[in-house]
Design a protein around this motif. Structure first.
Motif, mmCIF file in Angstrom:
data_model
loop_
_atom_site.group_PDB
_atom_site.id
_atom_site.type_symbol
_atom_site.label_atom_id
_atom_site.label_comp_id
_atom_site.label_asym_id
_atom_site.label_seq_id
_atom_site.Cartn_x
_atom_site.Cartn_y
_atom_site.Cartn_z
ATOM 1 N N VAL A 1 13.842 53.144 17.267
ATOM 2 C CA VAL A 1 14.213 51.863 17.890
ATOM 3 C C VAL A 1 15.460 52.029 18.754
ATOM 4 C CG1 VAL A 1 15.025 49.527 17.409
ATOM 5 C CG2 VAL A 1 13.128 50.482 16.081
ATOM 6 N N VAL A 2 16.481 52.692 18.218
ATOM 7 C CA VAL A 2 17.728 52.879 18.971
ATOM 8 C C VAL A 2 17.489 53.751 20.204
ATOM 9 C CG1 VAL A 2 20.060 53.826 18.870
ATOM 10 C CG2 VAL A 2 19.176 52.542 16.945
ATOM 11 N N TYR A 3 16.673 54.786 20.056
ATOM 12 C CA TYR A 3 16.404 55.674 21.195
ATOM 13 C C TYR A 3 15.674 54.929 22.311
ATOM 14 C CZ TYR A 3 14.915 59.682 23.911
ATOM 15 O OH TYR A 3 14.705 60.571 24.935
ATOM 16 N N SER A 4 14.722 54.089 21.950
ATOM 17 C CA SER A 4 14.014 53.322 22.974
ATOM 18 C C SER A 4 14.935 52.308 23.644
ATOM 19 C CB SER A 4 12.805 52.610 22.360
ATOM 20 O OG SER A 4 13.229 51.693 21.368
ATOM 21 N N MET A 5 15.886 51.759 22.895
ATOM 22 C CA MET A 5 16.826 50.802 23.477
ATOM 23 C C MET A 5 17.857 51.484 24.364
ATOM 24 S SD MET A 5 17.489 48.333 20.173
ATOM 25 C CE MET A 5 18.815 47.447 20.996
ATOM 26 N N ALA A 6 18.146 52.763 24.114
ATOM 27 C CA ALA A 6 19.142 53.465 24.925
ATOM 28 C C ALA A 6 18.675 53.675 26.355
ATOM 29 C CB ALA A 6 19.480 54.814 24.291
ATOM 30 N N LYS A 7 17.342 53.720 26.585
ATOM 31 C CA LYS A 7 16.766 53.840 27.931
ATOM 32 C C LYS A 7 17.354 55.021 28.701
ATOM 33 C CE LYS A 7 15.882 48.880 28.302
ATOM 34 N NZ LYS A 7 14.444 48.997 28.092
ATOM 35 N N LEU A 8 17.311 56.200 28.106
ATOM 36 C CA LEU A 8 17.866 57.384 28.763
ATOM 37 C C LEU A 8 17.097 57.707 30.029
ATOM 38 C CD1 LEU A 8 18.560 59.768 25.750
ATOM 39 C CD2 LEU A 8 20.098 58.198 26.892
#
Length: 241
Positions: A78-85
């Motif tokens: 969830v956090v990785y998808s929200m970070a939008k790298l």
């Protein structure tokens, strides 16, 4: 067929704009992190499946730390998808949260594996409860198998599973940490360049004001007096002539 325009035959490659190496590294970091996330999620699913199998065979409850790691993996995604790298709206703060969650999961796996394989809870004597329960089930179901061989293979499988999962988690933590450090450095350089441009603009306006001073204005009365004096002098010369 019209002739090829000059400078388009590939010989001007050294003058073309190229992507800076740091941006290539950012893309490589993102690709590697996503790949490692997939791998350690796969091995965590294998670990969960192993504990589910042991639960069905021996009735052991699922370890709390395994359930916590599974919940941590969900939070990690969830956090990785929200970070939008890699996008314009990427968040360095969420990338730091992602790295912290990944580090906690890695530390949990390393500590739990160390306790299980070194018998920390058993006074220094390793007791492979899961391996022993599964060995008993296999040898009961298939009497021809040697209990010692089966136990050794099951223990090796558990060791491989724990070491591989811990290795992928630590690799992901290390890569995301390197990515954070480089992104922070790039941010500082951008802020420094912006401050330099603002300072240059202010310095340019100050230089303009510090240049040669404008000539002082001559009072209007003195100008009129000079004009009258010059006119009277020219009239006197004409009369003499």
């Amino acid at each position: 067929m019209p002739p090829r325009p000059a400078g388009t035959d590939g010989r001007d490659h050294s003058y073309r704009e190229v992507i800076a190496e740091r941006y290539k590294r950012m893309a490589n970091f993102k690709y590697s992190i996503e790949k490692i996330i997939f791998l350690h999620i796969t091995f965590l699913c294998l670990k969960l499946g192993w504990h589910f199998a042991v639960q069905q065979v021996a009735g052991f409850p699922l370890p709390t730390y395994v359930l916590g790691m599974a919940a941590g993996e969900v939070a990690l995604l969830v956090v990785y998808s929200m970070a939008k790298l890699g996008s314009v709206r990427e968040s360095l703060r969420l990338l730091k949260v992602f790295n912290m969650v990944q580090a906690v999961i890695a530390a949990t796996e390393v500590l739990a594996g160390w306790i299980y394989h070194n018998g920390t809870n058993e006074g220094g004597v390793a007791r492979y409860k899961n391996a022993e329960a599964m060995t008993k089930y296999i040898t009961t179901t298939h009497p021809g198998y040697s209990p010692g061989t089966v136990l050794g293979n099951v223990q090796a499988f558990e060791m491989f599973l724990d070491l591989t999962l811990a290795a992928f988690l630590l690799m992901g933590t290390f890569l995301s940490h390197k990515m954070i450090v480089e992104k922070m450095q790039m941010k500082k350089e951008r802020e420094g360049a912006g401050a330099g441009r603002i300072g240059a603009q202010k310095g340019g306006s100050d230089d303009d004001s510090d240049g040669e001073a404008a000539p002082a204005a001559v009072p209007l009365k003195e100008e009129k007096a000079k004009v009258v004096k010059a006119t009277s002098r020219s009239d006197a010369l004409r009369r003499r002539a």
